[in-house]
Structure formats: structure tokens, C-alpha cells
Design an enzyme around this catalytic site. Structure first.
Site, mmCIF file in Angstrom:
data_model
loop_
_atom_site.group_PDB
_atom_site.id
_atom_site.type_symbol
_atom_site.label_atom_id
_atom_site.label_comp_id
_atom_site.label_asym_id
_atom_site.label_seq_id
_atom_site.Cartn_x
_atom_site.Cartn_y
_atom_site.Cartn_z
ATOM 1 N N GLU A 197 0.861 -1.342 0.143
ATOM 2 C CA GLU A 197 0.013 -0.139 -0.104
ATOM 3 C C GLU A 197 0.699 1.055 0.026
ATOM 4 O O GLU A 197 0.864 2.023 1.136
ATOM 5 C CB GLU A 197 -1.106 0.012 1.097
ATOM 6 C CG GLU A 197 -1.882 -1.206 1.159
ATOM 7 C CD GLU A 197 -2.929 -1.242 2.396
ATOM 8 O OE1 GLU A 197 -2.850 -0.326 3.052
ATOM 9 O OE2 GLU A 197 -3.872 -1.858 2.307
ATOM 10 N N GLU A 205 -5.586 -8.558 0.385
ATOM 11 C CA GLU A 205 -6.403 -8.106 1.611
ATOM 12 C C GLU A 205 -7.834 -7.963 1.195
ATOM 13 O O GLU A 205 -8.236 -7.086 0.173
ATOM 14 C CB GLU A 205 -5.854 -7.078 2.226
ATOM 15 C CG GLU A 205 -4.505 -7.146 2.939
ATOM 16 C CD GLU A 205 -4.069 -5.755 3.549
ATOM 17 O OE1 GLU A 205 -4.812 -5.155 3.932
ATOM 18 O OE2 GLU A 205 -2.742 -5.656 3.585
HETATM 19 O O1 IFM Z 1 -4.768 -3.039 8.992
HETATM 20 C C1 IFM Z 1 -4.670 -2.699 7.684
HETATM 21 C C2 IFM Z 1 -3.580 -3.167 7.007
HETATM 22 O O2 IFM Z 1 -2.269 -2.903 7.417
HETATM 23 C C3 IFM Z 1 -3.282 -2.781 5.490
HETATM 24 N N1 IFM Z 1 -4.397 -2.751 4.619
HETATM 25 C C4 IFM Z 1 -5.578 -2.181 5.533
HETATM 26 C C5 IFM Z 1 -5.748 -2.890 6.851
HETATM 27 C C6 IFM Z 1 -7.051 -2.239 7.482
HETATM 28 O O3 IFM Z 1 -7.052 -1.186 7.654
#
Ligand code: IFM
Length: 427
Positions: free
Chosen positions: A163, A335
Site C-alpha cells: 500500500e 487483503e
Molecule cells: O490493517 C490494515 C493493513 O495493515 C493494511 N491494509 C488495510 C488494513 C485495515 O485497515
């Protein structure tokens, strides 16, 4: 539903959010140690000192993964465990930990999927300017070299970064994440250095782990205009939030709408270097959580998670179709998940119907995208465990296993059973 053969079913975590043991075995200080121990930065003064104590409890956590029946686990390496000062002296005990973790995963028949950078920069490098200092490209490449030399024989999947958008904007523009900087010029310099670091680390990973899949993980929101009058705004938002990172990586250029809009903020950045960023990748990792609607009237109620993120599974479908148009490499949903205020456990289980519904709908959207011809190879739930949710501390629970932060006991939520059954039926 049927998913492609050898589809990767996984869960994802990150080092600072679960490991704890921040002062053990020679680990150095990270920017998140510093930030979370600074008054007023994190909800309730929470920090990752103990977190889920995964550093000591990883065998138990791998047993939870076996219960789920997953075949892949995405985790990140804490740079300050490997290089306490970010560069120079290597801490072999730090490498030993990931060695043990990887071996234990392989014994359990679970693929280790390694992210090199999930936000816990060594504080010593931040003291030298961190991601705003162009020298960090070399520091990151050295770190990538050390990790992949040690684990390259057993780890077959590497993401350089998690990210970029959050690192650049949340950490350096809004100051809501470590290192807490609020400066637009710095934020775009940081973004540029992150992109260059990614592209320069890829050949090193290829050299040290010739059979591994190499890629990157980006977060994207599906951006839409509430009505025609907000269309331009939506295009710009998408260009800044999503395409600022995706376009250099997949096309070797920055989006012109955003370049024009940002104007002098970008001065001092050689934008033509974006060409170097588009190195060939084996996968594109997409983290998807929500839609952003431009121009939405506040009274128009949308279904939200506890993060106040709109639940919009179709957004995943549309973003995947767009990646197909971009001719992206094979995609992995690295994710997807949701925070809801879970009730306390009763009789050994936490009932979390909203999270179950969230996962079910997103898996359906993912399946529709695959049917529409998008090459998706895997799906990872965020997250295995409730954990340190950055500035929200432990107040937002994303896990499919509940963690009692007093006792550190792990308790399954209904969503863990749902995911286990879903994998069994659809694998
Ligand atoms: O917890 C985070 C993660 O570290 C990165 N992506 C989003 C998740 C939820 O906010």
C-alpha cells in the site's frame, strides 16, 4: 462456485500489527514504535509492544491456519529486526525468527508469502530523512537482498511493498500514520522513491530467488461520482488515490490529470523516471475494502463497517475488470475484510454475522470477475487475528479469530468457520 485449480486461499497479517516482542533478540526501533509511544497519536495510547505476541505464539497461529485449511499465508518482515539501524550491521536473530516461521509454514503445507515493507521503517533511517531521502532506494535494495538471500530457497512469493498510497499520503501528507509528517511536497517525493525502490529491488529478488513470484501490493478504492456534476472530481480522486501508483507500475507513466492538478507540488521530481518503474511482475496484489463516492450527500445512508468504510462488493468486481484492461499480470486479492464491533465470545465462539456477510459478498464479486475472464489466482482475508489497527490501536477488530488482549487467547469467530467451509466447498 468453482475457482481456478490451485487457487491460493490465504489470510494476511503484518509484522508490527501482530508480532510484539519489540525489544527482543536485538530488534531495533521502528517509526511505529516511536509514533505509537508519542502522546495523542494512537487511540487509547495503544502500541505494538506486545500486540498478539505472534513472535512467541507463531506455532499456535499456524495451527489456526491449518484449521482454516488455507494453503498460503501472507506476512511481512520487520526491517528493524533484520537491520536494527536500517543498514549496516545484520541482526542474525531477526533472520532466525523468519527462518523458523517459514519452516513451520512449509511443514504445515502452507506457502509463505512475504511482504518486505509493511510500514515499520527503522527509526534510524527516518532520522536520516526516511522515504524522503533518495538514498533509501539503496538501503531498501540492500535489505531486500539480505532477506531474499536468506529465505530465497524456501519463500516463493515476494511483495516489495504494501500500500504505497497509505505510506505516502497517510504518513507524509495527513500525518495520521508514522512518521506523522504533513507536507504535500514530501508526500510526493516519498511516493516517487517508493516506486523507484520497488522497481530496483525486483531484479535483486529475481537473482536471489529465481523461481519466486515477485510483485507488489496496492490498495484501491472504487471511486464513483454521485452524479454527473461530480464526474471530474471522481476522475481526479481516482487518479490521485489509485492511478498515481498503479500507472507507473503497470504503464510507466504518471496519470496526466493528476500531474496537471498537483502542479508545483511535484517540482523537483523527475516524472520521466516513472518509465523505469514498470518492470515486469509476476503478480499484482490488490487490497480492496470500499467505495469512495464523490459528491455523496451525507444523509444518503450507506452500509458501513466500523471504520466507516462503505461496503460495496461490486467495486471489487469493477476494479478487477479495469485491471484486465490494463493487462495487469495475474492478480491476487492480497487483503479483503472488515472491522465490526464484535460481541464477547460465548461458548468458545464470537458471532460476527456482518463479517460473514461481508466476506461472502466479496467472494461472490470475485467469482463473477473470474467468470468474466479476469485472471485472479488467490484471495487473502484481512486478517487472521484481531490486531493493532494503526492509529485506531486495538479498537478495530479485523480478525476472523478474536484475540483477548488481556490473556492473548485466540477464539474463533463464526467467520473463521465460514471461511473454512467456503474453502472446503470451493477449493
Ligand atoms: O490493517 C490494515 C493493513 O495493515 C493494511 N491494509 C488495510 C488494513 C485495515 O485497515
Amino acid at each position: 462456485m468453482s475457482f481456478p485449480q490451485d487457487f491460493w486461499w490465504g489470510v494476511a497479517t503484518s509484522s508490527y500489527q501482530i508480532e510484539g516482542a519489540v525489544r527482543e533478540d536485538g530488534r531495533g526501533e521502528s517509526i511505529w514504535d516511536r509514533f505509537s509511544h508519542t502522546h495523542g497519536k494512537v487511540w487509547n495510547g495503544d502500541n505494538g509492544d506486545i500486540a498478539c505476541d505472534h513472535y512467541h505464539r507463531y506455532p499456535e497461529d499456524i495451527r489456526l491456519m491449518q484449521f482454516l485449511g488455507i494453503n498460503a499465508y501472507r506476512f511481512s518482515v520487520a526491517w528493524p529486526r533484520i537491520l536494527p539501524y536500517g543498514k549496516g550491521q545484520i541482526n542474525s536473530k531477526g533472520l532466525d525468527f523468519y527462518d523458523r516461521l517459514v519452516d513451520c509454514l512449509l511443514e504445515a503445507d502452507i506457502r509463505p508469502c512475504l511482504t518486505l515493507y509493511h510500514w515499520d521503517l527503522p527509526q534510524a533511517l527516518q532520522d536520516l530523512g526516511g522515504w524522503a531521502n533518495r538514498d533509501i532506494i539503496g538501503w531498501f535494495c540492500d535489505y531486500a537482498d539480505i532477506v531474499s538471500r536468506r529465505l530465497g530457497d524456501r519463500v516463493g512469493w515476494y511483495a516489495t511493498f504494501n500500500e504505497l498510497e497509505v505510506i505516502a499520503y497517510r504518513g507524509h501528507l495527513q500525518g495520521l500514520h508514522a512518521p506523522g509528517i504533513q507536507d504535500a511536497k514530501i508526500a510526493y517525493q516519498v511516493a516517487h522513491h517508493l516506486l523507484l525502490s520497488h522497481s530496483q529491488a525486483v531484479p535483486i529478488l529475481r537473482e536471489n530467488a529465481p523461481h519466486a513470484s515477485i510483485g507488489i501490493v496496492l490498495n484501491q478504492n472504487y471511486v464513483e461520482a454521485a452524479d454527473e456534476s461530480h464526474e471530474e472530481e471522481a476522475i481526479l480522486e481516482d487518479a490521485i488515490k489509485n492511478r498515481w501508483f498503479m500507472d507507473p507500475i503497470l504503464k510507466g507513466e504518471y496519470p496526466s490529470e493528476a500531474v496537471e492538478h498537483l502542479g508545483t507540488i511535484l517540482s523537483g521530481i523527475d516524472l520521466t523516471e516513472a518509465k523505469q518503474v514498470a518492470v515486469p511482475l509476476d503478480f499484482f496484489g490488490l487490497n480492496y475494502y470500499m467505495r469512495t463516492v464523490m459528491g455523496q450527500h451525507p444523509s444518503q445512508k450507506l452500509p458501513m463497517t466500523q471504520m466507516e468504510w462503505e461496503v460495496y462488493p461490486d467495486g471489487l468486481y469493477y476494479l478487477l475488470l479495469r485491471l484486465k484492461d490494463y493487462q495487469a499480470p495475474p492478480i491476487i486479492i492480497t487483503e479483503n475484510g472488515a472491522a465490526y464491533p464484535d460481541p464477547p465470545p460465548i461458548d468458545g465462539v464470537v458471532e460476527d454475522p456482518q463479517r460473514v456477510a461481508y466476506l461472502e459478498k466479496h467472494l461472490d464479486a470475485l467469482h463473477r470477475a473470474i467468470e468474466a475472464g479476469v485472471d485472479v489466482r488467490g484471495y487473502f482475508v484481512w486478517s487472521l487475528l484481531d490486531n493493532f489497527e494503526w492509529r485506531f490501536g486495538y479498537s478495530r477488530r479485523f480478525g476472523i479469530f478474536y484475540v483477548d488482549f488481556q490473556t492473548l487467547q485466540r477464539i474463533p469467530k463464526r467467520s473463521a468457520y465460514f471461511y473454512r467451509d467456503f474453502i472446503e466447498k470451493n477449493a
